[in-house]
Design a protein around this motif. Structure first.
Motif, PDB file in Angstrom:
ATOM      1  N   ARG A 146       0.754  -1.108  -0.025  1.00  0.00           N
ATOM      2  CA  ARG A 146       0.113  -0.030   0.039  1.00  0.00           C
ATOM      3  C   ARG A 146       1.005   1.283  -0.015  1.00  0.00           C
ATOM      4  O   ARG A 146       0.576   2.009  -0.806  1.00  0.00           O
ATOM      5  N   ALA A 147       1.983   1.154   0.809  1.00  0.00           N
ATOM      6  CA  ALA A 147       2.739   2.538   0.942  1.00  0.00           C
ATOM      7  C   ALA A 147       3.319   2.681  -0.457  1.00  0.00           C
ATOM      8  O   ALA A 147       3.490   3.884  -0.819  1.00  0.00           O
ATOM      9  N   PHE A 148       4.088   1.832  -1.080  1.00  0.00           N
ATOM     10  CA  PHE A 148       4.830   2.045  -2.283  1.00  0.00           C
ATOM     11  C   PHE A 148       3.910   2.206  -3.498  1.00  0.00           C
ATOM     12  O   PHE A 148       4.050   2.963  -4.486  1.00  0.00           O
ATOM     13  N   THR A 149       2.429   1.529  -3.408  1.00  0.00           N
ATOM     14  CA  THR A 149       1.589   2.026  -4.292  1.00  0.00           C
ATOM     15  C   THR A 149       1.091   3.516  -4.275  1.00  0.00           C
ATOM     16  O   THR A 149       1.062   4.220  -5.306  1.00  0.00           O
ATOM     17  N   ALA A 150       1.111   3.957  -3.025  1.00  0.00           N
ATOM     18  CA  ALA A 150       0.467   5.451  -2.898  1.00  0.00           C
ATOM     19  C   ALA A 150       1.766   6.308  -3.383  1.00  0.00           C
ATOM     20  O   ALA A 150       1.504   7.392  -3.982  1.00  0.00           O
ATOM     21  N   LEU A 151       3.116   6.175  -3.196  1.00  0.00           N
ATOM     22  CA  LEU A 151       4.061   6.800  -3.421  1.00  0.00           C
ATOM     23  C   LEU A 151       4.182   6.597  -5.101  1.00  0.00           C
ATOM     24  O   LEU A 151       4.391   7.799  -5.659  1.00  0.00           O
ATOM     25  N   ALA A 152       4.019   5.533  -5.849  1.00  0.00           N
ATOM     26  CA  ALA A 152       4.215   5.380  -7.103  1.00  0.00           C
ATOM     27  C   ALA A 152       2.931   6.184  -7.717  1.00  0.00           C
ATOM     28  O   ALA A 152       3.345   6.907  -9.065  1.00  0.00           O
ATOM     29  N   ALA A 153       1.787   6.214  -7.140  1.00  0.00           N
ATOM     30  CA  ALA A 153       0.737   7.083  -7.636  1.00  0.00           C
ATOM     31  C   ALA A 153       1.073   8.610  -7.526  1.00  0.00           C
ATOM     32  O   ALA A 153       0.790   9.183  -8.726  1.00  0.00           O
ATOM     33  N   LEU A 154       1.777   8.883  -6.738  1.00  0.00           N
ATOM     34  CA  LEU A 154       1.925  10.569  -6.694  1.00  0.00           C
ATOM     35  C   LEU A 154       3.069  10.682  -7.495  1.00  0.00           C
ATOM     36  O   LEU A 154       2.943  11.833  -8.456  1.00  0.00           O
ATOM     37  N   LEU A 155       4.205  10.070  -7.733  1.00  0.00           N
ATOM     38  CA  LEU A 155       5.059  10.094  -8.668  1.00  0.00           C
ATOM     39  C   LEU A 155       4.790  10.065 -10.194  1.00  0.00           C
ATOM     40  O   LEU A 155       4.973  10.867 -11.084  1.00  0.00           O
ATOM     41  N   VAL A 156       3.752   9.163 -10.386  1.00  0.00           N
ATOM     42  CA  VAL A 156       3.174   9.298 -12.067  1.00  0.00           C
ATOM     43  C   VAL A 156       2.127  10.401 -12.111  1.00  0.00           C
ATOM     44  O   VAL A 156       2.234  10.978 -13.221  1.00  0.00           O
ATOM     45  N   THR A 157       1.468  10.841 -11.156  1.00  0.00           N
ATOM     46  CA  THR A 157       0.559  11.866 -11.470  1.00  0.00           C
ATOM     47  C   THR A 157       0.886  13.369 -10.859  1.00  0.00           C
ATOM     48  O   THR A 157       0.064  14.149 -11.282  1.00  0.00           O
ATOM     49  N   GLY A 158       1.916  13.298 -10.264  1.00  0.00           N
ATOM     50  CA  GLY A 158       2.431  14.500  -9.638  1.00  0.00           C
ATOM     51  C   GLY A 158       3.432  15.308 -10.620  1.00  0.00           C
ATOM     52  O   GLY A 158       3.982  15.124 -11.542  1.00  0.00           O
ATOM     53  N   THR A 159       3.452  16.655  -9.909  1.00  0.00           N
ATOM     54  CA  THR A 159       4.509  17.748 -10.493  1.00  0.00           C
ATOM     55  C   THR A 159       5.374  18.085  -9.309  1.00  0.00           C
ATOM     56  O   THR A 159       5.261  18.100  -8.180  1.00  0.00           O
ATOM     57  N   VAL A 160       6.612  18.796  -9.785  1.00  0.00           N
ATOM     58  CA  VAL A 160       7.312  19.312  -8.952  1.00  0.00           C
ATOM     59  C   VAL A 160       7.397  20.932  -9.361  1.00  0.00           C
ATOM     60  O   VAL A 160       8.094  21.081 -10.348  1.00  0.00           O
ATOM     61  N   HIS A 161       7.154  21.768  -8.451  1.00  0.00           N
ATOM     62  CA  HIS A 161       7.297  23.248  -8.707  1.00  0.00           C
ATOM     63  C   HIS A 161       6.314  23.399  -9.925  1.00  0.00           C
ATOM     64  O   HIS A 161       6.907  24.351 -10.892  1.00  0.00           O
ATOM     65  N   THR A 162       5.272  22.866 -10.353  1.00  0.00           N
ATOM     66  CA  THR A 162       4.522  23.646 -11.474  1.00  0.00           C
ATOM     67  C   THR A 162       2.925  23.502 -11.107  1.00  0.00           C
ATOM     68  O   THR A 162       2.372  24.414 -11.972  1.00  0.00           O
ATOM     69  N   ASP A 163       2.327  23.074  -9.991  1.00  0.00           N
ATOM     70  CA  ASP A 163       1.053  23.174  -9.944  1.00  0.00           C
ATOM     71  C   ASP A 163       0.782  24.494  -9.085  1.00  0.00           C
ATOM     72  O   ASP A 163       1.818  25.065  -8.563  1.00  0.00           O
TER      73      ASP A 163
END
Length: 499
Positions: A146-163
């Motif tokens: 569950r922890a690594f799925t949540a982290l992977a989801a953030l990385l796939v759908t996330g951004t750094v300094h753009t939202d």
């Protein structure tokens, strides 16, 4: 945010889970692993971070994963932190936690420590409620997945300094854009009755807040409505995050801030007497300073070339200052360039760029650092010395007054009557922010459009001087005293009424 791609999330989760083995996630591990890490390296968030910070994708993975792991719920954050050996809890300095065990070179040892110290680790992560502690065996099943799925989801759908959270600030119609290169630190401010001598004693109070000349100036300009982009660096620690959060709360674009992994944000100590006289002890860490290489990154170079004004403090390393000045000096349509003075080891290196400096600003002492061979006798004297070296206009700013020398002006604004103190930390930053606001806003009377963009007049300098007076509410938070337009206008109005 883009829709979830379950296939991509599973792929990233599997890569991260496999990277936990041995010592965890690191550049060396990514470089030598037999695992196919290309899906991780090809993530948009990793590519964007690499471009923004002039790093390779391998170098960008760890800071990106660390930043996204911080956004996870406490249990997921604790698990991914320990098993990937990210070092997030190392920053707390908690004596009850053994970092060498929590971030052991062996995954099995990390799991054992995580299980044995489950409650305390969750307390440090501010978890409420705290789930029951798993065994090492049960930890390896559902909790880890569950922890690594949540982290992977953030990385796939996330951004750094753009939202929105990371500060692509809205345009402020009619004011313009300012790009600033300078330092951001944590100020430890000691307010005392008198500054003690070597064996002296003083009573006072202590505060710790974001600061640095660069940061103070960007806040000063932003408070007046200028659209500000800040090029600086901070450590990947609690102080660095505090600075970023503070800048975003002031509506400042932080997309060009360099976050240095495993480095501490610098601290500056200021001892301030009740009259405002300040002594400073600066402590810097070369690991987190900007470098001239970073100024050649496409986004940074674009920020310098596509802006309405540039402000450079002389805090960063000399090669950074040189690169910035050389970049704007080469522009055919150069924006106004302002430089705030500070001590530089070899100031002669900067002389060839002074012709590109429209406004050189500082106290007599700060400006005197730039001409070490000729001691400054007065404000007008040091101003003329620097003008002969090429600066277009020199502004000597101290004690709530201002001296300006340029081809157009020989101006001496005396200490304003509303000034009750001798000086105050940040007053010159308020002056700089206010002058930039006047240069970029439509609030000034000018003969031509060209003059409106490039030259300040007596009213502009008087308004900027009034901005210094408005900082006298200082109570330990230097950028917190930066005034609004209404507050500066009030000082101008009260001064006019007394004449």
């Amino acid at each position: 945010m883009v829709p979830h791609d379950d296939t991509a999330i599973v792929a990233i989760r599997n890569i991260l889970t496999r990277l936990c083995k041995r010592s965890g996630l690191s550049v060396d591990r990514l470089r030598t692993t037999e695992i196919d890490t290309s899906p991780l390296l090809d993530l948009p968030v990793v590519k964007r971070y690499a471009e923004d910070h002039s790093l390779t994708r391998l170098q960008s993975v760890l800071p990106v994963v660390r930043e996204h792991a911080r956004r996870l719920p406490p249990t997921h954050r604790v698990i991914t932190d320990a098993e990937l050996s990210l070092g997030l809890l190392r920053e707390t300095g908690e004596a009850e936690i053994d970092p060498s065990a929590l971030y052991s070179q062996d995954l099995g040892a990390r799991r054992e420590y995580l299980s044995a110290h489950w409650r305390r680790l969750h307390e440090l992560a501010a978890a409420d409620p705290i789930p029951p502690a798993p065994t090492v065996r049960s930890l390896r099943a559902t909790p880890e997945r569950r922890a690594f799925t949540a982290l992977a989801a953030l990385l796939v759908t996330g951004t750094v300094h753009t939202d929105d959270r990371y500060g692509r600030i809205p345009d402020r119609a009619g004011t313009g854009t300012l790009t600033v290169i300078g330092d951001a630190v944590i100020d430890h401010v000691y307010q005392v009755d008198t500054i003690p001598d070597a064996r002296g004693f003083a009573r006072g109070r202590f505060t710790a807040n974001p600061g640095g000349k660069g940061l103070n100036c960007v806040v000063a300009a932003a408070r007046l409505g200028v659209d500000v982009r800040f090029i600086t660096s901070v450590g990947d620690d609690e102080s660095g995050r505090r600075i970023l959060d503070y800048l975003r709360s002031e509506n400042i674009d932080t997309s060009l801030v360099k976050v240095v992994p495993n480095a501490a944000t610098p601290i500056t100590a200021l001892i301030v007497s009740r009259t405002g006289i300040t002594g400073t002890i600066a402590c810097t860490d070369d690991r987190i300073r900007l470098t001239d290489t970073e100024l050649t990154a496409p986004l940074v170079r674009s920020a310098l070339t596509d802006t309405d004004a540039v402000l450079i403090t002389l805090e960063p390393p000399l090669p950074v200052i040189e690169q910035a000045l050389a970049t704007v000096q080469a522009l055919a349509d150069r924006p106004p360039v302002l430089v705030t003075s500070a001590k530089v080891d070899t100031p002669q290196v900067l002389y060839r760029y002074l012709s590109a400096v429209d406004y050189l600003i500082g106290s007599v002492r700060e400006l005197d650092y730039l001409v070490p061979e000729v001691p400054a006798r007065s404000g007008p004297h040091i101003a003329e010395q620097l003008r002969m070296l090429g600066a277009r206009a020199v502004c000597v700013v101290e004690d709530f007054g201002c001296t300006v020398r340029s081809d157009r002006l020989a101006l001496d604004i005396p200490r304003m009557q509303a000034a009750a103190l001798t000086d105050i930390p940040g007053s010159r930053s308020a002056f700089v922010g206010a002058l930039i606001y006047r240069l970029l806003s439509g609030a000034r009377e000018r003969e031509t459009k060209d003059q409106a963009r490039n030259f300040a007049n007596e009213h502009d300098f008087a308004w900027a001087t009034a901005a210094m007076v408005a900082t006298q509410s200082f109570a330990g938070d230097i950028p917190g005293t930066m005034p609004t337009v209404d507050e500066v206008d009030r000082i101008i109005r009260l001064t006019s009424e007394k004449h």
